[in-house]
Design a protein around this motif. Sequence first.
Motif, PDB file in Angstrom:
ATOM      1  N   MET A 333      70.693  45.653   1.302  1.00 18.61           N
ATOM      2  CA  MET A 333      71.250  44.300   1.281  1.00 18.61           C
ATOM      3  C   MET A 333      72.053  44.038   2.551  1.00 18.61           C
ATOM      4  O   MET A 333      72.796  44.889   3.039  1.00 18.61           O
ATOM      5  CB  MET A 333      72.152  44.182   0.044  1.00 18.61           C
ATOM      6  N   GLY A 334      71.888  42.844   3.093  1.00 23.65           N
ATOM      7  CA  GLY A 334      72.704  42.368   4.199  1.00 23.65           C
ATOM      8  C   GLY A 334      73.325  41.042   3.794  1.00 23.65           C
ATOM      9  O   GLY A 334      72.965  40.460   2.770  1.00 23.65           O
ATOM     10  N   GLY A 335      74.252  40.560   4.592  1.00 23.16           N
ATOM     11  CA  GLY A 335      74.914  39.316   4.225  1.00 23.16           C
ATOM     12  C   GLY A 335      75.383  38.542   5.426  1.00 23.16           C
ATOM     13  O   GLY A 335      75.240  38.964   6.578  1.00 23.16           O
ATOM     14  N   VAL A 336      75.958  37.382   5.141  1.00 24.50           N
ATOM     15  CA  VAL A 336      76.504  36.500   6.166  1.00 24.50           C
ATOM     16  C   VAL A 336      77.940  36.176   5.784  1.00 24.50           C
ATOM     17  O   VAL A 336      78.229  35.873   4.624  1.00 24.50           O
ATOM     18  CB  VAL A 336      75.682  35.197   6.278  1.00 24.50           C
ATOM     19  N   GLY A 337      78.847  36.265   6.758  1.00 28.60           N
ATOM     20  CA  GLY A 337      80.247  35.948   6.501  1.00 28.60           C
ATOM     21  C   GLY A 337      80.822  35.109   7.620  1.00 28.60           C
ATOM     22  O   GLY A 337      80.278  35.053   8.720  1.00 28.60           O
ATOM     23  N   LYS A 338      81.959  34.444   7.328  1.00 32.40           N
ATOM     24  CA  LYS A 338      82.602  33.642   8.370  1.00 32.40           C
ATOM     25  C   LYS A 338      83.219  34.557   9.417  1.00 32.40           C
ATOM     26  O   LYS A 338      83.688  35.657   9.108  1.00 32.40           O
ATOM     27  CB  LYS A 338      83.641  32.704   7.767  1.00 32.40           C
ATOM     28  N   ILE A 385      68.694  39.607   2.163  1.00 31.87           N
ATOM     29  CA  ILE A 385      69.919  38.991   2.677  1.00 31.87           C
ATOM     30  C   ILE A 385      70.539  38.123   1.590  1.00 31.87           C
ATOM     31  O   ILE A 385      69.843  37.391   0.890  1.00 31.87           O
ATOM     32  CB  ILE A 385      69.634  38.140   3.929  1.00 31.87           C
ATOM     33  N   CYS A 386      71.853  38.218   1.468  1.00 32.25           N
ATOM     34  CA  CYS A 386      72.582  37.461   0.445  1.00 32.25           C
ATOM     35  C   CYS A 386      73.452  36.402   1.114  1.00 32.25           C
ATOM     36  O   CYS A 386      74.268  36.718   1.977  1.00 32.25           O
ATOM     37  CB  CYS A 386      73.451  38.434  -0.359  1.00 32.25           C
ATOM     38  N   ILE A 387      73.263  35.130   0.723  1.00 24.66           N
ATOM     39  CA  ILE A 387      73.963  34.016   1.364  1.00 24.66           C
ATOM     40  C   ILE A 387      74.441  33.020   0.301  1.00 24.66           C
ATOM     41  O   ILE A 387      73.727  32.738  -0.663  1.00 24.66           O
ATOM     42  CB  ILE A 387      73.056  33.269   2.362  1.00 24.66           C
ATOM     43  N   ALA A 388      75.631  32.471   0.520  1.00 28.46           N
ATOM     44  CA  ALA A 388      76.146  31.378  -0.313  1.00 28.46           C
ATOM     45  C   ALA A 388      75.878  30.057   0.399  1.00 28.46           C
ATOM     46  O   ALA A 388      76.553  29.745   1.384  1.00 28.46           O
ATOM     47  CB  ALA A 388      77.638  31.543  -0.565  1.00 28.46           C
ATOM     48  N   PRO A 389      74.894  29.273  -0.045  1.00 29.14           N
ATOM     49  CA  PRO A 389      74.553  28.047   0.694  1.00 29.14           C
ATOM     50  C   PRO A 389      75.632  26.968   0.651  1.00 29.14           C
ATOM     51  O   PRO A 389      75.589  26.031   1.442  1.00 29.14           O
ATOM     52  CB  PRO A 389      73.264  27.569   0.008  1.00 29.14           C
ATOM     53  N   GLU A 390      76.610  27.090  -0.259  1.00 28.33           N
ATOM     54  CA  GLU A 390      77.722  26.136  -0.250  1.00 28.33           C
ATOM     55  C   GLU A 390      78.618  26.363   0.966  1.00 28.33           C
ATOM     56  O   GLU A 390      79.373  25.471   1.359  1.00 28.33           O
ATOM     57  CB  GLU A 390      78.555  26.280  -1.521  1.00 28.33           C
ATOM     58  N   GLY A 391      78.575  27.577   1.515  1.00 26.83           N
ATOM     59  CA  GLY A 391      79.347  27.868   2.712  1.00 26.83           C
ATOM     60  C   GLY A 391      80.706  28.456   2.443  1.00 26.83           C
ATOM     61  O   GLY A 391      81.191  29.297   3.188  1.00 26.83           O
ATOM     62  N   THR A 392      81.363  28.030   1.368  1.00 22.88           N
ATOM     63  CA  THR A 392      82.683  28.550   1.038  1.00 22.88           C
ATOM     64  C   THR A 392      82.888  28.448  -0.460  1.00 22.88           C
ATOM     65  O   THR A 392      82.102  27.797  -1.162  1.00 22.88           O
ATOM     66  CB  THR A 392      83.781  27.767   1.784  1.00 22.88           C
ATOM     67  N   ARG A 393      83.935  29.076  -0.948  1.00 22.04           N
ATOM     68  CA  ARG A 393      84.209  29.029  -2.373  1.00 22.04           C
ATOM     69  C   ARG A 393      84.566  27.611  -2.809  1.00 22.04           C
ATOM     70  O   ARG A 393      85.295  26.899  -2.132  1.00 22.04           O
ATOM     71  CB  ARG A 393      85.373  29.965  -2.733  1.00 22.04           C
ATOM     72  N   SER A 394      84.062  27.210  -3.980  1.00 25.32           N
ATOM     73  CA  SER A 394      84.403  25.905  -4.529  1.00 25.32           C
ATOM     74  C   SER A 394      85.695  26.015  -5.336  1.00 25.32           C
ATOM     75  O   SER A 394      86.036  27.077  -5.850  1.00 25.32           O
ATOM     76  CB  SER A 394      83.267  25.383  -5.420  1.00 25.32           C
ATOM     77  N   LEU A 395      86.431  24.910  -5.440  1.00 31.90           N
ATOM     78  CA  LEU A 395      87.678  24.897  -6.196  1.00 31.90           C
ATOM     79  C   LEU A 395      87.441  25.044  -7.692  1.00 31.90           C
ATOM     80  O   LEU A 395      88.276  25.576  -8.412  1.00 31.90           O
ATOM     81  CB  LEU A 395      88.425  23.580  -5.943  1.00 31.90           C
ATOM     82  N   THR A 396      86.315  24.564  -8.164  1.00 37.74           N
ATOM     83  CA  THR A 396      86.008  24.547  -9.595  1.00 37.74           C
ATOM     84  C   THR A 396      84.581  25.048  -9.792  1.00 37.74           C
ATOM     85  O   THR A 396      83.852  25.280  -8.813  1.00 37.74           O
ATOM     86  CB  THR A 396      86.116  23.110 -10.142  1.00 37.74           C
ATOM     87  N   PRO A 397      84.149  25.212 -11.045  1.00 36.73           N
ATOM     88  CA  PRO A 397      82.762  25.635 -11.270  1.00 36.73           C
ATOM     89  C   PRO A 397      81.710  24.623 -10.829  1.00 36.73           C
ATOM     90  O   PRO A 397      80.513  24.924 -10.860  1.00 36.73           O
ATOM     91  CB  PRO A 397      82.711  25.845 -12.793  1.00 36.73           C
ATOM     92  N   LYS A 398      82.105  23.421 -10.432  1.00 32.34           N
ATOM     93  CA  LYS A 398      81.135  22.412 -10.028  1.00 32.34           C
ATOM     94  C   LYS A 398      80.508  22.764  -8.683  1.00 32.34           C
ATOM     95  O   LYS A 398      81.193  23.124  -7.739  1.00 32.34           O
ATOM     96  CB  LYS A 398      81.787  21.029  -9.990  1.00 32.34           C
ATOM     97  N   LEU A 399      79.189  22.616  -8.630  1.00 31.81           N
ATOM     98  CA  LEU A 399      78.416  23.024  -7.457  1.00 31.81           C
ATOM     99  C   LEU A 399      78.627  22.068  -6.296  1.00 31.81           C
ATOM    100  O   LEU A 399      78.531  20.846  -6.451  1.00 31.81           O
ATOM    101  CB  LEU A 399      76.932  23.081  -7.825  1.00 31.81           C
ATOM    102  N   GLU A 400      78.898  22.618  -5.124  1.00 37.25           N
ATOM    103  CA  GLU A 400      79.066  21.819  -3.911  1.00 37.25           C
ATOM    104  C   GLU A 400      77.706  21.636  -3.219  1.00 37.25           C
ATOM    105  O   GLU A 400      76.728  22.305  -3.556  1.00 37.25           O
ATOM    106  CB  GLU A 400      80.039  22.524  -2.961  1.00 37.25           C
ATOM    107  N   PRO A 401      77.625  20.721  -2.239  1.00 38.11           N
ATOM    108  CA  PRO A 401      76.370  20.548  -1.487  1.00 38.11           C
ATOM    109  C   PRO A 401      75.954  21.838  -0.797  1.00 38.11           C
ATOM    110  O   PRO A 401      76.788  22.671  -0.448  1.00 38.11           O
ATOM    111  CB  PRO A 401      76.725  19.452  -0.470  1.00 38.11           C
ATOM    112  N   PHE A 402      74.625  21.989  -0.604  1.00 42.04           N
ATOM    113  CA  PHE A 402      74.074  23.188   0.044  1.00 42.04           C
ATOM    114  C   PHE A 402      73.846  22.944   1.525  1.00 42.04           C
ATOM    115  O   PHE A 402      73.378  21.876   1.929  1.00 42.04           O
ATOM    116  CB  PHE A 402      72.726  23.564  -0.588  1.00 42.04           C
ATOM    117  N   LYS A 403      74.157  23.957   2.327  1.00 42.62           N
ATOM    118  CA  LYS A 403      73.750  23.963   3.721  1.00 42.62           C
ATOM    119  C   LYS A 403      72.343  24.570   3.807  1.00 42.62           C
ATOM    120  O   LYS A 403      71.870  25.209   2.875  1.00 42.62           O
ATOM    121  CB  LYS A 403      74.747  24.773   4.555  1.00 42.62           C
TER     122      LYS A 403
END
Length: 528
Positions: A333-338, A385-403
């Motif tokens: 597994m690889g990943g992407v981070g800020k 590769i493991c990626i979070a398409p939202e880009g960052t953690r969301s404040l709530t369980p509601k899904l944010e837009p995807f990059k």
Amino acid sequence: MRVPRPQPHLEEVLASEPGPHIAALFDFDGTIISGYSATAMLREKFQRREMSVEEIAETANVLAQHSLGSIGFSGLMTAAAKFMKGVDEESFVEFGEELYRKHIARKIYPETRAIIEAHQAKGHRVAIISSATIYQIEPTARDLGITDVKCSSYEIEDGVFTGEIIRPLCFGEGKVLAAEELAAEYGLDLDQSFFYSDSDDDIELLERVGKPRPLNPNMKLKGIADERNWPVQRFASRGTPSWVDYTRTIYATGSLVGAFAAGLPIWALTRSQREAVNFSMGLFGDFATAITGVELEVEDERHLWSSRPCVFIFNHQSKADVMILAKLIRRDMGGVGKKEIKDIPILGKLMEWGGTVFVDRADGKSAIKAMEPLVDAIQQEGKSICIAPEGTRSLTPKLEPFKKGAFHLAMQARVPIVPIVIHNATDVAPKNEFVMRPATVRVTVLPPVDTSKWTPKTISNHVRDVRNMFLRTLGQPEESVAESVATETAPPKEKAAKAKPEKVTEKKPAPKKKAPAKKPAARKGKTG
């Protein structure tokens, strides 16, 4: 396997009669959120140095008098209103939004959220009746999908606070008046309705409804509930953490270093960095979830292994996601981070050694260039590769837009996308919260998505389709083609506004004098 704690209030709602004639009324402070929003408000104003020495002294004096019973809630509100005189109402709206992002969002009880969602699923009329201000309440109400709010209000003229309050206040008998107004407006049967509160300050409304339901009750309300056989429930998922919670969190965080150290002998003796990383990754996932008391309920786990190498995408809710993914994916597994993480001593080096590529999110071209080695890692090394398409953690369980980065990567590497839907990692640790708490986290692994026929021209459609798979699984409203196009073509500053849910409607209890503002406010004795 841990036996889940019983949740009698939730179970009652799930078994209750459906229909819009039933109301589910909620107090705010101590009931929907842990603690008091007014305390967070004062702390934030103090940290911003927006309170003079005189204001601090007077505030302390008023609070002391209130706690000793020298002045009631009305006196407290009157004093608070004076501090607001001359302040622009719109600036306080913005302050309320900032307060929510920094302090309030992470205080929402996940158990109360579940009760609210259950009432909404039953078609009940859900409303907040609180003596707190609309500025404290509205962002949370919007997040929870609650459009009806009754609360106390400051007087406003020409968009500026006058320093006066609007009566009657939404406190004590004022909450009963507010509930009866809602009942008259929507045809509600209060004798069949619920009211959730943590304080004996709300005894009048608790006695008025047919189903009084104390949540996290104070000592006096607990005594009343015991006398009248009202069912009581307490939550420990928010609020002041115990020393055990801190210890769990510190050990779990530090275990990343220990796990990689444990893999060093494998690397030294076999010269295989990959096997060393695989061992360390699995060890970290197992140890960190065990020490924090996090258990996983995984649906369709077979999809984690059926189509490797692939691009795993997940919705990013919590810092606990790292250990959850390590336990699930385990190897290759690889990943992407800020890029900021790369500069963190030890952690940055460990993540880089483990296969993480760091990108500058603010520079789209740079991010695409930085991810080019990931294509080689997939095609030549067989890594996923493991990626979070939202880009960052969301404040709530509601899904944010995807990059789109993860989708371009899968398309270029000619591998499928495997969506990992994390339902409730915020129960472990919401955004901006250091401590991780025990919880059972639900995870759904969706079937692999074929990307072999994707093209750059159709990528937006594929992003929307995959995001809708997440939304369906999470039980959230799907994004239409029109909404997707509107968000795609909107200028950056307008995208957040387009994504913002319906605004909360504040319903004031029979004010003698109307405020001409879109959002009135205020209260705080027991604030709630």
